[in-house]
Every structure is written in C-alpha cells, then in structure tokens.
Write a protein that holds these residues in place. Structure first.
Motif, PDB file in Angstrom:
ATOM      1  N   ASP A 150     -13.950   1.727  -3.474  1.00 30.04           N
ATOM      2  CA  ASP A 150     -14.207   1.032  -2.213  1.00 30.04           C
ATOM      3  C   ASP A 150     -14.232   2.045  -1.064  1.00 30.04           C
ATOM      4  N   LYS A 151     -13.274   2.984  -1.082  1.00 23.30           N
ATOM      5  CA  LYS A 151     -13.147   3.924   0.044  1.00 23.30           C
ATOM      6  C   LYS A 151     -14.206   5.028  -0.006  1.00 23.30           C
ATOM      7  N   ASP A 172      -9.763   0.381  -5.283  1.00 22.13           N
ATOM      8  CA  ASP A 172      -9.527   1.019  -3.989  1.00 22.13           C
ATOM      9  C   ASP A 172     -10.310   2.327  -3.763  1.00 22.13           C
ATOM     10  N   GLY A 192      -7.940  -2.574  -3.601  1.00 22.72           N
ATOM     11  CA  GLY A 192      -9.366  -2.834  -3.408  1.00 22.72           C
ATOM     12  C   GLY A 192      -9.754  -4.229  -3.861  1.00 22.72           C
ATOM     13  N   GLY A 193     -10.568  -4.914  -3.036  1.00 23.00           N
ATOM     14  CA  GLY A 193     -11.032  -6.251  -3.399  1.00 23.00           C
ATOM     15  C   GLY A 193      -9.982  -7.327  -3.225  1.00 23.00           C
ATOM     16  N   THR A 194      -9.065  -7.140  -2.268  1.00 29.55           N
ATOM     17  CA  THR A 194      -8.007  -8.148  -2.121  1.00 29.55           C
ATOM     18  C   THR A 194      -8.539  -9.441  -1.497  1.00 29.55           C
ATOM     19  N   ARG A 195      -9.603  -9.348  -0.660  1.00 28.21           N
ATOM     20  CA  ARG A 195     -10.092 -10.602  -0.063  1.00 28.21           C
ATOM     21  C   ARG A 195     -10.629 -11.518  -1.162  1.00 28.21           C
ATOM     22  N   ALA A 240      -1.910  -3.868  -3.305  1.00 31.29           N
ATOM     23  CA  ALA A 240      -3.348  -3.865  -3.017  1.00 31.29           C
ATOM     24  C   ALA A 240      -4.037  -2.690  -3.702  1.00 31.29           C
ATOM     25  N   ARG A 271      -7.046  -6.546  10.735  1.00 30.54           N
ATOM     26  CA  ARG A 271      -7.680  -6.803   9.436  1.00 30.54           C
ATOM     27  C   ARG A 271      -7.111  -8.075   8.795  1.00 30.54           C
ATOM     28  N   VAL A 312       0.851  -1.200   0.000  1.00 29.37           N
ATOM     29  CA  VAL A 312       0.000   0.000   0.000  1.00 29.37           C
ATOM     30  C   VAL A 312       0.886   1.249   0.000  1.00 29.37           C
TER      31      VAL A 312
HETATM   32  P1  ADP Z   1     -10.602  -5.675   0.407  1.00 27.15           P
HETATM   33  O1  ADP Z   1      -9.165  -5.544  -0.014  1.00 27.15           O
HETATM   34  O2  ADP Z   1     -11.064  -7.092   0.423  1.00 27.15           O
HETATM   35  O3  ADP Z   1     -11.531  -4.777  -0.372  1.00 27.15           O
HETATM   36  P2  ADP Z   1     -10.949  -3.789   2.584  1.00 27.15           P
HETATM   37  O4  ADP Z   1     -12.289  -3.330   2.124  1.00 27.15           O
HETATM   38  O5  ADP Z   1     -10.690  -3.938   4.056  1.00 27.15           O
HETATM   39  O6  ADP Z   1     -10.640  -5.237   1.930  1.00 27.15           O
HETATM   40  O7  ADP Z   1      -9.791  -2.868   1.998  1.00 27.15           O
HETATM   41  C1  ADP Z   1      -9.963  -2.164   0.833  1.00 27.15           C
HETATM   42  C2  ADP Z   1      -8.651  -1.654   0.322  1.00 27.15           C
HETATM   43  O8  ADP Z   1      -8.092  -0.714   1.231  1.00 27.15           O
HETATM   44  C3  ADP Z   1      -7.555  -2.700   0.160  1.00 27.15           C
HETATM   45  O9  ADP Z   1      -7.704  -3.512  -0.973  1.00 27.15           O
HETATM   46  C4  ADP Z   1      -6.338  -1.828   0.069  1.00 27.15           C
HETATM   47  O10 ADP Z   1      -6.191  -1.297  -1.239  1.00 27.15           O
HETATM   48  C5  ADP Z   1      -6.694  -0.706   1.044  1.00 27.15           C
HETATM   49  N1  ADP Z   1      -6.031  -0.941   2.344  1.00 27.15           N
HETATM   50  C6  ADP Z   1      -6.230  -1.919   3.228  1.00 27.15           C
HETATM   51  N2  ADP Z   1      -5.391  -1.816   4.287  1.00 27.15           N
HETATM   52  C7  ADP Z   1      -4.632  -0.735   4.069  1.00 27.15           C
HETATM   53  C8  ADP Z   1      -3.572  -0.088   4.767  1.00 27.15           C
HETATM   54  N3  ADP Z   1      -3.101  -0.560   5.933  1.00 27.15           N
HETATM   55  N4  ADP Z   1      -3.039   1.028   4.214  1.00 27.15           N
HETATM   56  C9  ADP Z   1      -3.488   1.518   3.031  1.00 27.15           C
HETATM   57  N5  ADP Z   1      -4.474   0.950   2.312  1.00 27.15           N
HETATM   58  C10 ADP Z   1      -5.038  -0.158   2.809  1.00 27.15           C
END
Ligand code: ADP
Length: 244
Positions: free
Chosen positions: A178-179, A175, A132-135, A130, A95, A84
């Motif tokens: 998502d945010k 990302d 967004g959507g990494t899970r 990463a 997390r 990140v």
């Molecule tokens: P997912 O990756 O499954 O969507 P989240 O919704 O929790 O899971 O996270 C969304 C996105 O936020 C991640 O894919 C990543 O790009 C970003 N993210 C997660 N943790 C961090 C972190 N510690 N610092 C910066 N960005 C982060």
C-alpha cells in the motif's frame, strides 16, 4: 522500522508474503463475540485484527439529529494506540474521521433504514492491529456485526482492495504494498444485489488497469462474502450443538 524492499514482486511473480497477484490474504471471521453489544464481529484479514460492535436501533442522542423517516447510521472507526508500529495518539485523527464517514456511507445502502424512524444505530470499529486495507476489513466486519445484531438488511457488504505494484495489478494490498505501490483501489460490494457501495482510488491507473483492478476486487469481495455467510452460520451451528 524494516527497510524499504527494492522489489514488491520477485522473479517467480510472487509478492513479499509469497502470494500470487490475484490472491487474497488469509481471512478468519467470527460473530457474536462481545456479549455487551447488540451485535459484534471480529475479523483477522492477514495481519489486520479488527473488532466491530453494534448498538441499536435505539433512541438517538443528541435528539436533534434524529430523522422522521429513517434511522441514522453512525460508524466510528478508531485505530488503537498499539495498532501500528509507532504509538498512535488515541484521539481521533483526521484519517479516523474520514474513514468513519467512508464506512458509514458504504454500509447505508445495505440497511432498511426506513424501518426504524427517529432512532440511531451505532457501529464502533476498533482496529487492534493494522497492516493495510483496514477500511475494507472494517466494512466487512461492521456489516457482519449489523447482521449479528438482527438488523434487517438487503445484503451483506463485503470489501477488499486491488491495486498496482511493480507495474502489476494485484489483489488485497498489505501495508508495505500500500505504501510503496503505485495505486490502491478499495471496493465494497453487495454481491447478491450486484451493487458497489464504495469505490475509491489512491494513485494513478490507466482505464484498462482500473477495469482490471475493479474486476479483481469484485472477485475478492465474492470470496469474502462466502466467508461472511459461513461466519454467521457458524454461530447458529454452535448453538444447535449445545441444545442437542
Ligand atoms: P487502509 O488501512 O484502508 O488501507 P490507508 O491507506 O489510509 O487505509 O492506510 C494504509 C495503512 O497504513 C494502514 O492499514 C496501516 O497499516 C498504516 N497506517 C495508517 N495510519 C497509520 C499511523 N498513524 N501510523 C502507522 N501506520 C499507519
């Protein structure tokens, strides 16, 4: 850090990366890339870059965790410090621990756990980058790595999210979406068995929107499933070429 965009969908109905609402990011997968693991896979899902390595079935440590009637699946999700923009501590975060549980539970129904009592299967997922959507991408890669390890499975698990941005239901949030977006619905699915193994929701949606998001995510999973099967076949096609 880049500035927060005012709009996530422009006048032409296109998203920040030029995608239409129902479009997946570009996805590439490869299996068998780690020679020291029993099975492995690499996925590039948009800007996400994720590696999964599988060990087992093998003797489980600590031994008291072993079960008399089935193997124990343990998945460890970990984000690399450089995955990140701001360095993430390499220590497992809350997390990371939560996603490890979520990924394990999404994959368990796909495996014939009862075939290997008193053993363990370990899946290590490393998020190298990463966006967004990494899970979901981790579940897709981990399932491929399990298949690559030759573990008997009922079906592959394919995963992707749908969600809501600028009042529109869209597929596969990156990302920024998502945010800043309103909601995110990650889904994992076994297409051949027509069974959902993960359904989460972050944000608020109406019942109608949930149905729309779920259907969109399931369609996305179907496309990812085709790519997973192609990735598995590609490994054996290349073996054939060498021996011919
Ligand atoms: P997912 O990756 O499954 O969507 P989240 O919704 O929790 O899971 O996270 C969304 C996105 O936020 C991640 O894919 C990543 O790009 C970003 N993210 C997660 N943790 C961090 C972190 N510690 N610092 C910066 N960005 C982060």
């Amino acid at each position: 850090m880049s500035q927060k965009p005012e709009k996530l969908i422009d006048k032409k109905g296109l998203r920040l990366d030029g995608r239409k609402p129902g479009e997946l990011r570009s996805i590439q997968m490869e299996v068998g890339i780690l020679s020291n693991a029993d099975g492995s896979a690499y996925i590039q899902h948009g800007k996400n870059k994720i590696l999964a390595g599988v060990y087992g079935p093998r003797e489980l440590h600590p031994k008291h965790l072993a079960l008399p009637d089935r193997t124990v699946l343990r998945c460890r999700y970990h984000m690399a410090p450089f995955s990140v923009q701001e360095r993430k501590s390499p220590a497992p975060s809350r997390r990371d621990i939560e996603l490890s549980k979520v990924i394990t539970e999404s994959l368990e129904p796909s495996i014939f756990l009862e075939y290997y009592p008193r053993t363990g299967i370990d899946v290590f997922v490393e998020v190298l980058q990463a966006d967004g959507g990494t899970r979901c991408a981790s579940i897709t890669a981990a399932s491929l790595a399990l298949a690559d390890a030759g573990i008997p499975m009922r079906d592959l698990v394919a995963a992707c999210a749908a969600g809501k941005i600028d009042d529109t239901v869209v597929l596969d949030l990156m990302d920024t979406e998502d945010k800043i977006g309103e909601a995110d619905v990650p889904v994992a699915f076994m297409p051949n068995l027509n069974a959902i193994t993960l359904l989460q929701m972050d944000g608020i949606l109406t019942l109608e929107e949930i149905e729309k998001a779920l259907n969109l995510a399931l369609k996305g999973c179907g496309k990812i499933y085709t790519l997973q099967k192609e990735a598995l076949k590609a490994k054996y096609a290349s073996v054939k070429e060498i021996t011919e």
